[in-house]
Design a protein around this motif. Sequence first.
Motif, PDB file in Angstrom:
ATOM      1  N   PRO A  40       0.810  -1.229   0.000  1.00 51.21           N
ATOM      2  CA  PRO A  40       0.000   0.000   0.000  1.00 51.21           C
ATOM      3  C   PRO A  40       0.837   1.270   0.000  1.00 51.21           C
ATOM      4  O   PRO A  40       0.514   2.231  -0.709  1.00 51.21           O
ATOM      5  CB  PRO A  40      -0.830  -0.126   1.285  1.00 51.21           C
ATOM      6  N   PHE A  41       1.929   1.277   0.759  1.00 49.37           N
ATOM      7  CA  PHE A  41       2.712   2.505   0.854  1.00 49.37           C
ATOM      8  C   PHE A  41       3.526   2.747  -0.414  1.00 49.37           C
ATOM      9  O   PHE A  41       3.661   3.881  -0.868  1.00 49.37           O
ATOM     10  CB  PHE A  41       3.630   2.471   2.077  1.00 49.37           C
ATOM     11  N   CYS A  42       4.071   1.683  -0.998  1.00 56.44           N
ATOM     12  CA  CYS A  42       4.787   1.854  -2.264  1.00 56.44           C
ATOM     13  C   CYS A  42       3.847   2.345  -3.359  1.00 56.44           C
ATOM     14  O   CYS A  42       4.234   3.178  -4.194  1.00 56.44           O
ATOM     15  CB  CYS A  42       5.452   0.537  -2.679  1.00 56.44           C
ATOM     16  N   MET A  43       2.613   1.850  -3.350  1.00 56.79           N
ATOM     17  CA  MET A  43       1.648   2.340  -4.334  1.00 56.79           C
ATOM     18  C   MET A  43       1.325   3.803  -4.086  1.00 56.79           C
ATOM     19  O   MET A  43       1.139   4.588  -5.035  1.00 56.79           O
ATOM     20  CB  MET A  43       0.377   1.494  -4.304  1.00 56.79           C
ATOM     21  N   ALA A  44       1.294   4.197  -2.845  1.00 60.44           N
ATOM     22  CA  ALA A  44       1.068   5.611  -2.516  1.00 60.44           C
ATOM     23  C   ALA A  44       2.208   6.481  -3.040  1.00 60.44           C
ATOM     24  O   ALA A  44       1.974   7.567  -3.589  1.00 60.44           O
ATOM     25  CB  ALA A  44       0.907   5.777  -1.008  1.00 60.44           C
ATOM     26  N   ILE A  45       3.434   6.023  -2.876  1.00 59.90           N
ATOM     27  CA  ILE A  45       4.580   6.778  -3.397  1.00 59.90           C
ATOM     28  C   ILE A  45       4.472   6.927  -4.902  1.00 59.90           C
ATOM     29  O   ILE A  45       4.687   8.011  -5.460  1.00 59.90           O
ATOM     30  CB  ILE A  45       5.903   6.075  -3.008  1.00 59.90           C
ATOM     31  N   LEU A  46       4.125   5.841  -5.582  1.00 59.88           N
ATOM     32  CA  LEU A  46       3.963   5.888  -7.038  1.00 59.88           C
ATOM     33  C   LEU A  46       2.866   6.862  -7.440  1.00 59.88           C
ATOM     34  O   LEU A  46       3.039   7.685  -8.355  1.00 59.88           O
ATOM     35  CB  LEU A  46       3.646   4.481  -7.561  1.00 59.88           C
ATOM     36  N   ALA A  47       1.730   6.797  -6.753  1.00 62.98           N
ATOM     37  CA  ALA A  47       0.580   7.621  -7.119  1.00 62.98           C
ATOM     38  C   ALA A  47       0.826   9.106  -6.866  1.00 62.98           C
ATOM     39  O   ALA A  47       0.435   9.962  -7.669  1.00 62.98           O
ATOM     40  CB  ALA A  47      -0.655   7.160  -6.346  1.00 62.98           C
ATOM     41  N   VAL A  48       1.503   9.411  -5.761  1.00 61.07           N
ATOM     42  CA  VAL A  48       1.657  10.811  -5.354  1.00 61.07           C
ATOM     43  C   VAL A  48       2.927  11.437  -5.924  1.00 61.07           C
ATOM     44  O   VAL A  48       2.918  12.562  -6.422  1.00 61.07           O
ATOM     45  CB  VAL A  48       1.645  10.915  -3.811  1.00 61.07           C
ATOM     46  N   ASP A  49       4.044  10.674  -5.871  1.00 59.06           N
ATOM     47  CA  ASP A  49       5.337  11.256  -6.240  1.00 59.06           C
ATOM     48  C   ASP A  49       5.863  10.802  -7.599  1.00 59.06           C
ATOM     49  O   ASP A  49       6.827  11.374  -8.113  1.00 59.06           O
ATOM     50  CB  ASP A  49       6.382  10.912  -5.174  1.00 59.06           C
ATOM     51  N   GLY A  50       5.306   9.754  -8.162  1.00 66.56           N
ATOM     52  CA  GLY A  50       5.759   9.272  -9.455  1.00 66.56           C
ATOM     53  C   GLY A  50       6.769   8.159  -9.355  1.00 66.56           C
ATOM     54  O   GLY A  50       7.337   7.878  -8.291  1.00 66.56           O
ATOM     55  N   VAL A  51       7.044   7.519 -10.489  1.00 70.17           N
ATOM     56  CA  VAL A  51       7.851   6.306 -10.518  1.00 70.17           C
ATOM     57  C   VAL A  51       9.297   6.550 -10.081  1.00 70.17           C
ATOM     58  O   VAL A  51       9.925   5.670  -9.485  1.00 70.17           O
ATOM     59  CB  VAL A  51       7.787   5.673 -11.929  1.00 70.17           C
ATOM     60  N   GLN A  52       9.844   7.752 -10.349  1.00 71.29           N
ATOM     61  CA  GLN A  52      11.243   8.015  -9.983  1.00 71.29           C
ATOM     62  C   GLN A  52      11.455   7.936  -8.474  1.00 71.29           C
ATOM     63  O   GLN A  52      12.561   7.642  -8.011  1.00 71.29           O
ATOM     64  CB  GLN A  52      11.669   9.386 -10.485  1.00 71.29           C
ATOM     65  N   ALA A  53      10.397   8.179  -7.706  1.00 77.15           N
ATOM     66  CA  ALA A  53      10.519   8.168  -6.249  1.00 77.15           C
ATOM     67  C   ALA A  53      10.687   6.768  -5.688  1.00 77.15           C
ATOM     68  O   ALA A  53      10.971   6.596  -4.494  1.00 77.15           O
ATOM     69  CB  ALA A  53       9.302   8.833  -5.611  1.00 77.15           C
ATOM     70  N   LEU A  54      10.555   5.756  -6.540  1.00 76.52           N
ATOM     71  CA  LEU A  54      10.741   4.366  -6.105  1.00 76.52           C
ATOM     72  C   LEU A  54      12.119   3.818  -6.457  1.00 76.52           C
ATOM     73  O   LEU A  54      12.395   2.653  -6.213  1.00 76.52           O
ATOM     74  CB  LEU A  54       9.674   3.475  -6.743  1.00 76.52           C
ATOM     75  N   ALA A  55      12.992   4.661  -7.007  1.00 76.48           N
ATOM     76  CA  ALA A  55      14.300   4.170  -7.464  1.00 76.48           C
ATOM     77  C   ALA A  55      15.415   5.147  -7.101  1.00 76.48           C
ATOM     78  O   ALA A  55      15.925   5.856  -7.964  1.00 76.48           O
ATOM     79  CB  ALA A  55      14.268   3.927  -8.979  1.00 76.48           C
ATOM     80  N   PRO A  56      15.865   5.155  -5.837  1.00 78.49           N
ATOM     81  CA  PRO A  56      15.313   4.383  -4.720  1.00 78.49           C
ATOM     82  C   PRO A  56      14.291   5.185  -3.922  1.00 78.49           C
ATOM     83  O   PRO A  56      14.060   6.357  -4.193  1.00 78.49           O
ATOM     84  CB  PRO A  56      16.557   4.118  -3.868  1.00 78.49           C
ATOM     85  N   ILE A  57      13.713   4.547  -2.910  1.00 77.46           N
ATOM     86  CA  ILE A  57      12.808   5.215  -1.984  1.00 77.46           C
ATOM     87  C   ILE A  57      13.629   6.076  -1.025  1.00 77.46           C
ATOM     88  O   ILE A  57      14.679   5.664  -0.531  1.00 77.46           O
ATOM     89  CB  ILE A  57      11.978   4.183  -1.200  1.00 77.46           C
ATOM     90  N   ASP A  58      13.139   7.272  -0.752  1.00 76.77           N
ATOM     91  CA  ASP A  58      13.821   8.203   0.142  1.00 76.77           C
ATOM     92  C   ASP A  58      13.189   8.144   1.534  1.00 76.77           C
ATOM     93  O   ASP A  58      11.959   8.087   1.654  1.00 76.77           O
ATOM     94  CB  ASP A  58      13.727   9.622  -0.420  1.00 76.77           C
ATOM     95  N   LYS A  59      14.028   8.208   2.557  1.00 73.00           N
ATOM     96  CA  LYS A  59      13.498   8.152   3.926  1.00 73.00           C
ATOM     97  C   LYS A  59      12.601   9.338   4.242  1.00 73.00           C
ATOM     98  O   LYS A  59      11.808   9.296   5.203  1.00 73.00           O
ATOM     99  CB  LYS A  59      14.641   8.082   4.931  1.00 73.00           C
ATOM    100  N   ALA A  60      12.669  10.406   3.432  1.00 70.53           N
ATOM    101  CA  ALA A  60      11.799  11.557   3.655  1.00 70.53           C
ATOM    102  C   ALA A  60      10.326  11.202   3.467  1.00 70.53           C
ATOM    103  O   ALA A  60       9.449  11.959   3.895  1.00 70.53           O
ATOM    104  CB  ALA A  60      12.188  12.690   2.705  1.00 70.53           C
ATOM    105  N   ALA A  61      10.048  10.064   2.838  1.00 68.99           N
ATOM    106  CA  ALA A  61       8.655   9.644   2.674  1.00 68.99           C
ATOM    107  C   ALA A  61       8.019   9.190   3.978  1.00 68.99           C
ATOM    108  O   ALA A  61       6.784   9.146   4.092  1.00 68.99           O
ATOM    109  CB  ALA A  61       8.570   8.517   1.643  1.00 68.99           C
TER     110      ALA A  61
END
Length: 447
Positions: A318-339
């Motif tokens: 759920p949280f990774c999907m939230a990152i994708l939906a809100v911040d876009g695909v680049q935010a998953l490569a890699p994930i930032d602790k600021a999330a």
Amino acid sequence: MSYLTRILAEHVRAAPTEYCPAIADVARRCILDLLGAAIAGLAMPSAVAARTMAAPVFGSGEAPIWCAGRCAPAGALFCNVTAASALDIDDGNRAARGHPGACVIPAALLIAGQTGATGRELISAIICGYDVGARIAASQTTDGIRTRQSGRWAAFASAATAGRLLQLEPVRLSHALAISGVMAPNQLANGSSGYSRLTGNDVKEGIAWSSLLGITAAHLAAAGFTGPEDLLDHPDYYDGSRILGGLGRHWEIADTYFKPYACCRYIHPALDAYSELAADTIGPDDIIEVEVQTFAWALKLANKVSPESLVDMQYSLPFCMAILAVDGVQALAPIDKAALGRTDLIRFAQKVRLSVDPDLDRFFPAQTLSRVVIRTRTLELTSDIHTPLGDKTRPMGWEAICRKFRNLTRHQLQDAEQQDIIGAVAALPGGGAAAIADLLQALRRTC
């Protein structure tokens, strides 16, 4: 008696130094992909802790901690593997249900640098390590071996790699495999198949200890240390037919998958399915619910809607999907602790509902499939069934791996430094000892 460990050892010793271009290309992609994961993972708390621990525990030395200093060989290996595993963006093998590259490649580069191996010999050792590790991992029985964490089997892969480069006789390598199997971390508590519910920790899959164990076992066996060579010959624990099937004809490294997102592979097909539906056309605030229809093991992840650590995020669909939906695909490569702790991400993660689709579940573990349904106030959209990007059916070729490497290491390396490493890896399949020296030098220059 011809023990399975002995058969595998003879297989490793007889392996060629020249492979068909397709197999050599997979190995080359594995190396660059793993180096990118390790360099990007340097700042992760687990990698920082490993470097802090290395000299006091293992002593000083000149073995390279990639882009981060030097240490005794064992310490450098532990640090490199820990960094490579830190972001959960390293390669994997579907049949093994784990990560051979993080264990095999750091061990191979360490020993190749010590022995003066050629690029071809390095490639061969890596292919052998993947082959032995994946075969044994895939052969584990559910009742006999109750965890699927990589550390449980990765030492076999490291020992095979080390044995090939150290040119161990089959009887010695057979004992190295046996030692590795007995001494491997049991991993019963941790991960999606473990009994602990506190999976957001840095132990993860125990790969660093297993990589170190495999090399240790190879050196112990070379010195005369023995192990129970029959440990694979018990069908309650290992399926011998899976270990031997296609041996010498099919190299398991050919089935490697690569990961575009820094999270558990079980999450990836759902992310791809969401991108198919939403992309830039549906805003996160317009969505009422996201239903993810997937396989049962994806629901065994922690899947916290409000993760407490970077590792928690890597194991939360759920949280990774939230990152994708809100911040876009680049935010998953890699994930930032600021999330961590962001209310907008938590709010979206709470909209994600997970369910098991029996038709998709029966394809696991050969395939990891997901379908996504997005509901807004006025629409209901259903995706196709997705298999993850980076699988054999949706491959990431050399250029895609190069792009991933550049993106992952953009904060650690200059453009010229990135190109030096890419060029050095590209030269390995046809190179001599100088090719490995060039790569190790490129990794040292960026310290």
